[in-house]
Scaffold this motif. Structure first.
Motif, PDB file in Angstrom:
ATOM      1  N   UNK B  51       0.838  -1.199   0.000  1.00  9.19           N
ATOM      2  CA  UNK B  51       0.000   0.000   0.000  1.00  9.19           C
ATOM      3  C   UNK B  51       0.875   1.253   0.000  1.00  9.19           C
ATOM      4  N   UNK B  52       1.925   1.212   0.787  1.00  8.48           N
ATOM      5  CA  UNK B  52       2.814   2.390   0.861  1.00  8.48           C
ATOM      6  C   UNK B  52       3.504   2.632  -0.479  1.00  8.48           C
ATOM      7  N   UNK B  53       3.955   1.548  -1.115  1.00 12.86           N
ATOM      8  CA  UNK B  53       4.618   1.723  -2.425  1.00 12.86           C
ATOM      9  C   UNK B  53       3.624   2.233  -3.465  1.00 12.86           C
ATOM     10  N   UNK B  54       2.399   1.770  -3.373  1.00 14.16           N
ATOM     11  CA  UNK B  54       1.380   2.277  -4.288  1.00 14.16           C
ATOM     12  C   UNK B  54       1.202   3.781  -4.109  1.00 14.16           C
ATOM     13  N   UNK B  55       1.066   4.214  -2.853  1.00 14.85           N
ATOM     14  CA  UNK B  55       0.852   5.644  -2.593  1.00 14.85           C
ATOM     15  C   UNK B  55       2.050   6.461  -3.077  1.00 14.85           C
ATOM     16  N   UNK B  56       3.241   5.924  -2.845  1.00 12.60           N
ATOM     17  CA  UNK B  56       4.454   6.629  -3.277  1.00 12.60           C
ATOM     18  C   UNK B  56       4.473   6.795  -4.802  1.00 12.60           C
ATOM     19  N   UNK B  57       3.853   5.847  -5.511  1.00 11.46           N
ATOM     20  CA  UNK B  57       3.892   5.891  -6.980  1.00 11.46           C
ATOM     21  C   UNK B  57       2.890   6.873  -7.577  1.00 11.46           C
ATOM     22  N   UNK B  58       1.974   7.402  -6.750  1.00 18.67           N
ATOM     23  CA  UNK B  58       0.939   8.288  -7.302  1.00 18.67           C
ATOM     24  C   UNK B  58       1.529   9.631  -7.709  1.00 18.67           C
ATOM     25  N   UNK B  59       1.285  10.051  -8.961  1.00 18.20           N
ATOM     26  CA  UNK B  59       1.796  11.355  -9.395  1.00 18.20           C
ATOM     27  C   UNK B  59       1.361  12.494  -8.464  1.00 18.20           C
ATOM     28  N   UNK B  60       0.142  12.414  -7.950  1.00 19.84           N
ATOM     29  CA  UNK B  60      -0.360  13.496  -7.098  1.00 19.84           C
ATOM     30  C   UNK B  60       0.467  13.639  -5.827  1.00 19.84           C
ATOM     31  N   UNK B  61       1.170  12.582  -5.430  1.00 26.52           N
ATOM     32  CA  UNK B  61       1.931  12.626  -4.185  1.00 26.52           C
ATOM     33  C   UNK B  61       3.435  12.788  -4.439  1.00 26.52           C
ATOM     34  N   UNK B  62       3.794  13.133  -5.669  1.00 27.36           N
ATOM     35  CA  UNK B  62       5.228  13.176  -5.978  1.00 27.36           C
ATOM     36  C   UNK B  62       5.955  14.292  -5.227  1.00 27.36           C
ATOM     37  N   UNK B  63       5.178  15.300  -4.766  1.00 27.89           N
ATOM     38  CA  UNK B  63       5.821  16.383  -4.026  1.00 27.89           C
ATOM     39  C   UNK B  63       6.029  16.089  -2.538  1.00 27.89           C
ATOM     40  N   UNK B  64       5.573  14.931  -2.092  1.00 23.15           N
ATOM     41  CA  UNK B  64       5.626  14.610  -0.662  1.00 23.15           C
ATOM     42  C   UNK B  64       7.011  14.074  -0.279  1.00 23.15           C
ATOM     43  N   UNK B  65       7.536  14.552   0.849  1.00 22.49           N
ATOM     44  CA  UNK B  65       8.848  14.100   1.316  1.00 22.49           C
ATOM     45  C   UNK B  65       8.804  12.594   1.600  1.00 22.49           C
TER      46      UNK B  65
END
Lengths: 441, 441
Positions: B51-65
């Motif tokens: 789940x975490x890797x999925x979230x990390x892969x989302x373009x919308x979250x690319x700005x997140x540290x």
């Protein structure tokens, strides 16, 4: 019943068909969905040791031979065949969505799960198609997880909604599991959790940048857009979630344009369904997308389909014997069936329901295909985008009057001559034996 | 939003309350349910690596540290407190069912799951209470799994139905998981799968003996009962699933009695809800029990509650600051709250919603109690029988007019003086700052 079949010794093969008796009021068609879940369920059917011990402990089952628990339940797997209408196909009352042919006890054990999976996803996909048609090309986002009948229902509703026509879902787990597009906006709590609205907007844009959709109705929509304009923020969209959406969307669009934010979209949400969406579209309100929740995810106007799973044939002396039921208002049609669709637009559209062994009307498309053989899936994995595209086209080829959202015309579904004759024959035999309780043909 | 809170650094504690804005039409009260599922969910909150890797892969979250994924999500657990109204308690619009106090991001992450779990189970328990009251002492069995919004919904609907007043469910998994009584009868397919009705009945009784409930409407009810009588079978019950249930139950009762089967019960099913059950009871039909499916399990007349989960206070400079929202028609009340019930039958019944810190009206019963502390459940496990008993008594103490199934009276819910004053003060501060977007008190 499975215990009873086991006790009786050799279990014959039988076929069950799952179909919807009547479409809900205002539905002219349904969109078949849930097949992937059904296949997955059947491929993984098994009973855990805990479940078996629980069943063994039930007083009602104390008369059952130990072999039912230790041999049958401990080892049972789904070994049957399944035929089905592909996901995304529009279907009508009385048409089988799936046919399961398996040893009777197996086919019976899976009844409740198959019904709940297929009927629920079919009803959501059907609702989503209606809402997408009402939106007339504007985006529809599935937002209803919080009102779903639990987290699992939320997850599969999201998939069915995308299949039926939504562009995205706010359900991240659906994104993770099914690879569907996800989309979210801030909640009112984000605005309220910051010292003021502008700080809330700025901090959100620090994180999401140009992708941000800012919720502007926590206190006053126009004032909120003015704050955005004055601060030089350039969000992807703003969302309205309350009040007179047609009027507010005009105000907000005007205010955005006045600040040069002509690219910023206006999204609306709040108690929307296909009728409300159609009204907003017809009003010419400058709305770019709709967030639709409760009405879609719980199919609030028709939360259950009158779907059933009925025995249609059973093996006797090595051949399949067609069966039917006569109860008032709950009759069934005998035999394993196929559905042929005739809607090449050059003639009057209609479906013909006939027996699986028939050749079918010339040039007509058979809708049911084999999807499992001896318990193994034959289905290729298809993307939700492909299924949505297929659904869009298939529904688009139905007569417009059938697709209306209120008072739709009934699409003609007729029985083939062979099925008519068989039905008559089986019914006659049942009437002749009335009082003897003999269902034999 | 959780990513945004993480990005902003130190996350304040905050409280959210879950409540229903308005009761559905024809509901005078709701029965709180789902708390056990909610506590279980919170105790097990975590994100898997996938789940975490999925979230990390989302373009919308690319700005997140990266720290949000590697530190926060990988380790997050629910560490907050929860207060709640006990399962089985009747509640009304605007009254909080639960209050979650936790670091803001945690409290926000759990919103959708808590809403879907609590609202769904509450709506089923409420419906079950109505149907049980309509049955006036006759047994009600939950039968609706096949129409539920998936297998998980079927499972929790069964539990909620038992809590609200059903005697048993046909859902064996609910029996296994929750220890609730299960009950089943044969399906039409059992009858159809045998060469004749009498053979079907005999074979069923070979397996289940005196516990058997025989389905007699596959072909002709009276004829089926005659077969049973002639063969000397003594089943526990017979079931009717179609046709004129009042008339058929009289015919079948008469036929059973004529064969000396006075102990054999008559059970009915088929499109029943509280109104239909009440009609059958009022008609004096000799019915011993009702199998209720779709209308109960999907809460067909009100499949979603207008429930929300709203931020009511947030920590600033070490103290909790009350918050509210002003959007048209969607206002909220500020501050963490308590509900006091005054219905000792010596005075006019009413509830008082006040602030959690208040003493409350003299002699009144506070409904919310702490159920989790620092992420750990404080709740003792209670049996469904205890909860059902508690619910029966608590609903029984409400005014009769509030319990009516059509056009019920509105139960009075008033705000305490302190809550009134706080609401006025927070609202005034918001209005004074209108246009500046300042929600601060």
């Amino acid at each position: 019943m499975a215990a009873g079949y086991f006790e009786a010794g050799k279990v014959p093969r039988a076929s069950f068909e799952l179909f919807v008796r009547e479409l809900p009021p205002s539905r002219g068609y349904l969109v078949a969905a849930g097949l992937v879940s059904a296949v997955n369920y059947l491929e993984n059917l098994h009973y855990t040791q805990d479940q078996i011990e629980y069943l063994r402990s039930l007083p009602a089952l104390e008369g059952i031979a130990p072999g039912f628990f230790d041999e049958y339940l401990a080892r049972v797997r789904f070994t049957g065949d399944m035929w089905a209408v592909p996901e995304g196909t529009p279907i009508f009352a009385t048409e089988p969505l799936i046919r399961v042919t398996a040893p009777l006890a197996e086919a019976q054990l899976v009844e409740t799960a198959l019904l709940s999976v297929i009927l629920f996803q079919t009803s959501v996909a059907s609702k989503a198609r209606r809402i997408a048609e009402a939106a007339a090309g504007r985006a529809v986002i599935e937002f209803g997880g919080r009102r779903a009948h639990g987290p699992e229902a939320a997850l599969y509703a999201a998939r069915a909604a995308l299949l039926g026509g939504c562009q995205a879902t706010s359900n991240l787990e659906a994104g993770c599991r099914f690879g569907v597009p996800v989309s979210g906006t801030m909640a009112h709590s984000w605005v309220m959790a910051h010292p003021d609205e502008l700080t809330a907007f700025r901090r959100y844009m620090d994180v999401y940048g140009r992708r941000s959709v800012l919720l502007v109705d926590t206190y006053d929509c126009k004032a909120a857009v003015r704050l955005i304009g004055e601060a030089g923020l350039r969000p992807d969209g703003v969302r309205l979630d309350s009040g007179d959406l047609a009027g507010l969307s005009r105000d907000v669009r005007g205010e955005l344009d006045a600040w040069g934010l002509t690219e910023t979209k206006v999204l609306v949400s709040g108690d929307l369904d296909e009728h409300r969406v159609a009204e907003l579209v017809a009003s010419g309100a400058p709305i770019d997308g709709f967030g639709v929740g409760t009405s879609l995810t719980t199919v609030a106007d028709a939360p259950a389909l009158s779907g059933v799973y009925k025995l249609v044939e059973i093996e006797r002396d090595g051949r399949m014997v067609p069966l039917m039921k006569l109860s008032d208002g709950k009759r069934t049609l005998p035999g394993g069936k196929q559905v042929w669709r005739m809607n090449d637009l050059t003639q009057n559209a209609q479906d013909v329901v006939g027996l699986a062994g028939e050749l079918g009307p010339k040039g007509a498309l058979p809708l049911m295909r084999q999807v499992m053989r001896s318990g193994i899936s034959l289905e290729p994995k298809r993307s939700i985008e492909d299924l949505r595209e297929f659904c869009l086209k298939a529904v688009g080829s139905l007569p417009v009057a059938v697709r209306r959202h209120s008072d739709p015309e009934v699409y003609p579904v007729v029985l083939s001559d062979e099925l008519e004759q068989l039905t008559w024959k089986v019914r006659q035999a049942l009437y002749d034996n009335r009082g003897k309780g003999f269902p034999e043909e």
